[in-house]
Design an enzyme around this catalytic site. Structure first.
Site, mmCIF file in Angstrom:
data_model
loop_
_atom_site.group_PDB
_atom_site.id
_atom_site.type_symbol
_atom_site.label_atom_id
_atom_site.label_comp_id
_atom_site.label_asym_id
_atom_site.label_seq_id
_atom_site.Cartn_x
_atom_site.Cartn_y
_atom_site.Cartn_z
ATOM 1 N N HIS B 260 0.836 -1.206 0.000
ATOM 2 C CA HIS B 260 0.000 0.000 0.000
ATOM 3 C C HIS B 260 0.876 1.263 0.000
ATOM 4 C CE1 HIS B 260 -3.794 2.128 1.067
ATOM 5 N NE2 HIS B 260 -2.957 2.966 1.664
ATOM 6 N N GLU B 261 1.780 1.321 0.948
ATOM 7 C CA GLU B 261 2.623 2.531 1.056
ATOM 8 C C GLU B 261 3.545 2.669 -0.144
ATOM 9 O OE1 GLU B 261 1.732 4.631 3.216
ATOM 10 O OE2 GLU B 261 0.487 3.286 4.425
#
Lengths: 492, 492
Positions: B260-261
């Protein structure tokens, strides 16, 4: 008080920029990926320009004049106002164009130095260093005029306010006279230590270091220990960022660097909290700072008393190596060896490395030594002072970053710090007759309390000379250091 | 161009402050000793005030007017000038006294929230949250007047320029209609996954994460991966600071947070380098940012194709656990469970958590819901939308930091990002027919190239609507997301 209060507000903002700069610089050395350096450098430069603009803002001159017309009666506020004036005078002394030229010259020269040093090739850096010296000289003259000082004194004053050539000259002259004959006799007399062979796992060394830092009063709720290529103590008093470097083949260097940097850290954390955002609340200068690191490392922690505490810990961690007996550890910690490299030098030869640099940088700034002639002058001085000659400039006049980075006038702080460390330690010893017994138990609390009371807590509230005299009963001199050398390094 | 150039210079200085703030904030979450927080907060606040002063300086209004009178012909410069105007309008809209009042109110409320949440005691925070809502509402009205927007639209515009209630209202209405009946059928139909039991050593998880980040194009010469209590992507495009949290009992959360990051990181690093110091060079907004993280995590890396690549790596690292077969991993990654906590929600129920918040925060800002009535309203909505009722406010209306911190108008970005992610991914899939085959090999290069060309490289050079339409052939809508849900979560 309105003008004074406005100045305090402005200097609090400068302190916020200083806080940001210190953490960003730590991050650059410890955390930042290498390729991000260009962007980081731009940001650091921009914040520095902002700080400079805050200082030279025309409003400041008016506020200073107004505040000085009705000076605060509180002695700390009065000293703070004097520090503000000093900062303003220094910031406004050098024309902006010269600040920029010097900044570019040192940035270029420092970059070239990184390539020139490993190649040992002085020719690579000669033109750029010539430019740095020329611009530094111009700046020194401008600062000197603003401060009423000779150019080299203005540079010294950058790093240790209150110390000038007239103080240093006789000190360094008598110091080299005292050390050189002793050095020969020490070398004849000393026992060669067994080299501890290791390996010394980094994690174990780190555990010992963390434990020692805690004993010395380092507060891990307000600081960290990390690793970097060169050990340093950065951050700010509320959030100290110490670094060292661990080498699994070497049980001495990393740990001693930790003790050294802890001395710096204790000074910073001992500064008066209420004044942390004001110039009067800063440390008293680089010689004083170095005195605190050397007092902890060289005077206290390399003493036989403290070795009696440290030795058992090293043997518990790394085994009963004959090289780790207390007696051999003392020999290791006190081994004297006239070498080529300043940062590797023992405390007896170290001042000779500094005296060499002190002589040469004065000559460069005075214009009596051309940059082109620096390698030859360096090698001649090495031969005279230390009896060794560099095989190439990489281990000669290119070894330090200071001059390529424009830090002329910094070197004396190292050895003046060593002299001060001995002088402070002697005074502490008189005040604390049980100090050696305490050190044998690893108990440094009273020593640190003495440093807090006599040095740290005073910050810049009194001039350098006054601080030293009130703490030790005498102005800065060489006697305590020479007694220390005679005690630790017997010649007969 | 003189005025425009002066503005660029000023915004470069703002970017330097932004760089400092981003690294200092990362440091605070990842490196800083806890007790140093007060000093750090002072410094961050001071730098933020400096940035604000740079924006509201009276010189700016003059420069803007002059630059706009003869606008730059270069479209990026023109868009940059429009962004400058927008930043100036926002900064000057709210009176300084209200900025300060809001800042103090949120600082107090956030601090109280940290105590109130674990105790599940809404009464503790009610008065302070009432103050935050009142001040936010005042600020929203002031910003709305300056920008020609309704108050809540002015708040939305803080986080995703170009998106207003008129866009969001029908989207969320049709989305909740589409999701709620499907949710029941998905729950009836889905197979319950085996929970991978572990332990999963953090170091092994980290190795897999680093490898995946590298494949996704994360450049470790310009960024780091560390740990923090809550995963985030900070730093700046030249020096990305990503974090995650490793739990040795859980092989899903830490790794998925990394993916995600990494989506956020790729957006930042894909922004045009030459515009990095200017407002037009920033990311297009929070919904767009979230679309990039969700596209990488949810659309690409949780797809069956990518699981076919990831599964063998997990089995190689952690053994042939039946819970680590590709089929079971898909069940784990696609497990739907209507729960109480937003950050633990799957992608089907997540939008319902957001729609709840969107409804309630509008009502708070409009004044139609009193803060005192928030817990009851929250619980009623939870029951209606998700069929669950919080046993206490700690896992109810106190679960998120956003409102206590004053971030009203932020929540919609999460789900609009999810919709955008599906829409972008569908368009990318059309442009790259071999995408699934590539993902099965762990090859995401072409996908990232497509994102770079269609989203990242455009930064703020075009309005939100135009960017979305040019990339996908249609404005933001729910169709692609609904198709995605139907594909991944069969109901028959």
């Amino acid at each position: 008080m309105q003008a004074y209060n406005a100045l305090e507000r402005r200097f609090a903002r400068l302190a916020a920029l200083g806080h940001a700069l210190s953490i960003l610089s730590w991050d650059r050395s410890v955390m930042m990926p290498h390729a991000s350096n260009a962007g980081r450098s731009d940001t650091l430069a921009e914040l520095e320009v902002m700080a400079h603009e805050l200082l030279v803002d025309p409003v400041v001159a008016g506020d200073l004049a107004q505040a000085e017309a009705a000076p605060p009666s509180d002695p700390w506020q009065a000293a703070n106002l004097a520090e503000m004036r000093r900062a303003h005078r220094r910031a406004t002394a050098v024309p902006a164009a010269l600040v920029a030229a010097l900044s570019h010259a040192t940035a270029r020269c420092e970059m070239t130095w990184r390539a020139a040093r490993p190649q040992g090739d002085f020719a690579l850096i000669e033109a750029e260093l010539t430019e740095v010296v020329a611009r530094t000289r111009e700046a020194a003259i401008a600062k000197g005029e603003a401060l009423g000082l000779a150019p080299y004194d203005a540079l010294l004053d950058d790093f240790q306010p209150g110390l000038q050539r007239a103080h240093i000259e006789p000190i360094f002259a008598t110091l080299s006279e005292a050390l050189r004959p002793r050095l020969e006799r020490i070398l004849e007399r000393q026992d060669v230590p067994l080299r501890p062979a290791g390996p010394f796992p980094a994690e174990r060394q780190r555990e010992i270091a963390i434990n020692l830092m805690g004993r010395l009063g380092f507060d891990f709720n307000h600081g960290r220990l990390d690793e970097s290529a060169h050990p340093f103590c950065g951050g700010n008093p509320d959030d100290i960022r110490m670094t060292t470097r661990w080498d699994e083949a070497d049980v001495v260097t990393g740990l001693m660097a930790v003790l050294h940097e802890t001395g710096h850290a204790l000074y910073e954390t001992g500064l008066p909290f209420d004044w942390r955002q004001q110039p009067v609340g800063r440390s008293g200068g680089m010689a004083l700072h170095e005195s605190q690191s050397l007092l902890i490392e060289m005077q206290a922690c390399r003493s036989p008393a403290f070795v009696a505490f440290l030795g058992p810990q090293l043997r518990a961690a790394f085994g009963d190596d004959p090289a780790l007996t207390d007696a051999n550890l003392e020999r290791v910690y006190h081994h004297v060896h006239p070498g080529l490299i300043r940062v590797d030098a023992d405390e007896v030869t170290y001042p000779l490395h500094i005296i060499l640099r002190y002589r040469l940088e004065q000559a460069l700034i005075d214009g009596t030594l051309r940059v082109a002639d620096l390698p030859e002058a360096w090698n001649a001085q090495m031969s005279e002072l230390l009896g060794v000659t560099p095989p190439n400039d990489g281990v000669g006049c290119l070894q330090d970053i200071h001059w390529p980075a424009g830090a002329f006038g910094y070197f004396p702080s190292y050895s003046l710090g060593a002299l001060l460390a001995a002088q402070f330690y002697e005074a502490a010893h008189v005040a604390l007759p049980e100090l050696d017994a305490d050190l044998m138990e690893g108990n440094v609390e009273k020593l640190v309390d003495w440093l807090r009371a006599n040095i740290h807590s005073r910050a810049r509230s009194v001039p350098f000379d006054q601080l030293v005299t009130e703490a030790t009963g005498a102005p800065l001199g060489i006697d305590a250091f020479v007694r220390h050398v005679n005690r630790r390094y017997p010649t007969s």
